[in-house]
Design an enzyme around this catalytic site. Structure first.
Site, PDB file in Angstrom:
ATOM      1  N   ASP A  48      38.929  36.591  94.747  1.00  0.00           N
ATOM      2  CA  ASP A  48      37.491  36.584  94.517  1.00  0.00           C
ATOM      3  C   ASP A  48      37.112  35.699  93.331  1.00  0.00           C
ATOM      4  O   ASP A  48      36.176  34.917  93.409  1.00  0.00           O
ATOM      5  CB  ASP A  48      36.931  38.006  94.341  1.00  0.00           C
ATOM      6  CG  ASP A  48      37.632  38.793  93.232  1.00  0.00           C
ATOM      7  OD1 ASP A  48      38.722  38.383  92.786  1.00  0.00           O
ATOM      8  OD2 ASP A  48      37.089  39.835  92.824  1.00  0.00           O
ATOM      9  N   ASP A  90      39.525  34.096  86.328  1.00  0.00           N
ATOM     10  CA  ASP A  90      38.951  34.208  84.991  1.00  0.00           C
ATOM     11  C   ASP A  90      39.986  33.677  83.997  1.00  0.00           C
ATOM     12  O   ASP A  90      40.111  32.468  83.827  1.00  0.00           O
ATOM     13  CB  ASP A  90      38.572  35.662  84.717  1.00  0.00           C
ATOM     14  CG  ASP A  90      37.726  35.820  83.454  1.00  0.00           C
ATOM     15  OD1 ASP A  90      37.625  34.873  82.654  1.00  0.00           O
ATOM     16  OD2 ASP A  90      37.169  36.919  83.251  1.00  0.00           O
ATOM     17  N   LYS A 146      35.687  30.946  87.027  1.00  0.00           N
ATOM     18  CA  LYS A 146      35.110  31.099  85.682  1.00  0.00           C
ATOM     19  C   LYS A 146      35.984  30.304  84.716  1.00  0.00           C
ATOM     20  O   LYS A 146      36.813  30.854  83.997  1.00  0.00           O
ATOM     21  CB  LYS A 146      35.058  32.580  85.308  1.00  0.00           C
ATOM     22  CG  LYS A 146      34.201  32.881  84.092  1.00  0.00           C
ATOM     23  CD  LYS A 146      34.308  34.343  83.673  1.00  0.00           C
ATOM     24  CE  LYS A 146      33.564  35.256  84.613  1.00  0.00           C
ATOM     25  NZ  LYS A 146      33.546  36.659  84.087  1.00  0.00           N
ATOM     26  N   PHE A 161      29.637  38.777  82.459  1.00  0.00           N
ATOM     27  CA  PHE A 161      30.120  39.897  83.256  1.00  0.00           C
ATOM     28  C   PHE A 161      29.376  39.884  84.585  1.00  0.00           C
ATOM     29  O   PHE A 161      28.162  40.086  84.634  1.00  0.00           O
ATOM     30  CB  PHE A 161      29.914  41.212  82.517  1.00  0.00           C
ATOM     31  CG  PHE A 161      30.365  42.415  83.301  1.00  0.00           C
ATOM     32  CD1 PHE A 161      31.512  42.375  84.080  1.00  0.00           C
ATOM     33  CD2 PHE A 161      29.636  43.579  83.262  1.00  0.00           C
ATOM     34  CE1 PHE A 161      31.925  43.472  84.803  1.00  0.00           C
ATOM     35  CE2 PHE A 161      30.044  44.696  83.982  1.00  0.00           C
ATOM     36  CZ  PHE A 161      31.187  44.642  84.756  1.00  0.00           C
TER      37      PHE A 161
END
Length: 196
Positions: free
Chosen positions: A109, A112, A140, A161
């Site tokens: 998904d 990060d 990200k 977030f």
């Protein structure tokens, strides 16, 4: 779907997500089917990382019309219900599949810090995988802590977030069909209750 109270701002709509998934599937199918001639039995092993990858994986594999795929899942913990990663990721549910000499496509998904995918990529090569590629719907990049890049990604997202489309807060909100920046002020005192 009505906007959830914990949503501060929707940044990617359901329509945008669906369009991008079709584009990613076609690009990946072209790579494996048209260019990767030695693909074993024309089958790629799509490995989803639970639980966030589930919405993306479901929509992604139905777009593969030329390519055969096998689906498998692993679970890796790093957030454990928190807003930020809690440390070194660890495999909490392994796969029983034999990865030796397989072409593996990790379907994720979001990337990060990159620590989780770095761990899984090294693990798969250690299990004898022939190739390991990464496809993520959200990237990200500002959060990256290790040298790791997606082979395919859908959207660059801000270092905020995020919730929705697989991204959760305390294991909830994965079902939102869009991606949004969470309202962190509301989260501080949030109690789960029936929404009006």
């Amino acid at each position: 779907m009505k906007k959830h109270p914990l949503v501060k701002k929707v940044i990617i709509s359901k329509k945008q997500i669906n369009k991008k998934i079709k584009e990613l599937a076609k690009s990946i199918e072209k790579y494996y089917y048209d260019e990767h001639q030695d693909l074993n039995q024309n089958t790629v092993l799509c490995l989803g990382l639970l639980k966030g990858s589930v919405p993306f994986m479901a929509k992604f594999i139905e777009q593969l019309t030329k390519l055969e795929c096998q689906t498998e899942y692993m679970s890796v913990a790093s957030f454990e219900g928190n807003i930020e990663a809690t440390g070194v990721p660890r495999i909490t549910a392994d796969s029983n599949v034999d990865f030796s000499d397989r072409d593996v496509l990790i379907v994720e998904d979001i990337i990060d810090s990159g620590r989780t995918l770095k761990l899984i990529k090294e693990y798969l090569f250690g299990k004898g995988a022939k190739s390991v590629k990464i496809c993520t719907i959200f990237d990200k990049k500002e959060g990256r802590k290790v040298d790791l890049h997606a082979d395919w990604y859908g959207f660059d997202v801000p270092h905020k977030f995020l919730i929705g489309f697989g991204l959760d807060y305390q294991e909830r909100l994965r079902n939102l069909p869009y991606v949004a920046i969470a309202d962190e002020d509301k989260i501080k005192n949030w109690q789960w209750k029936k929404l009006k």
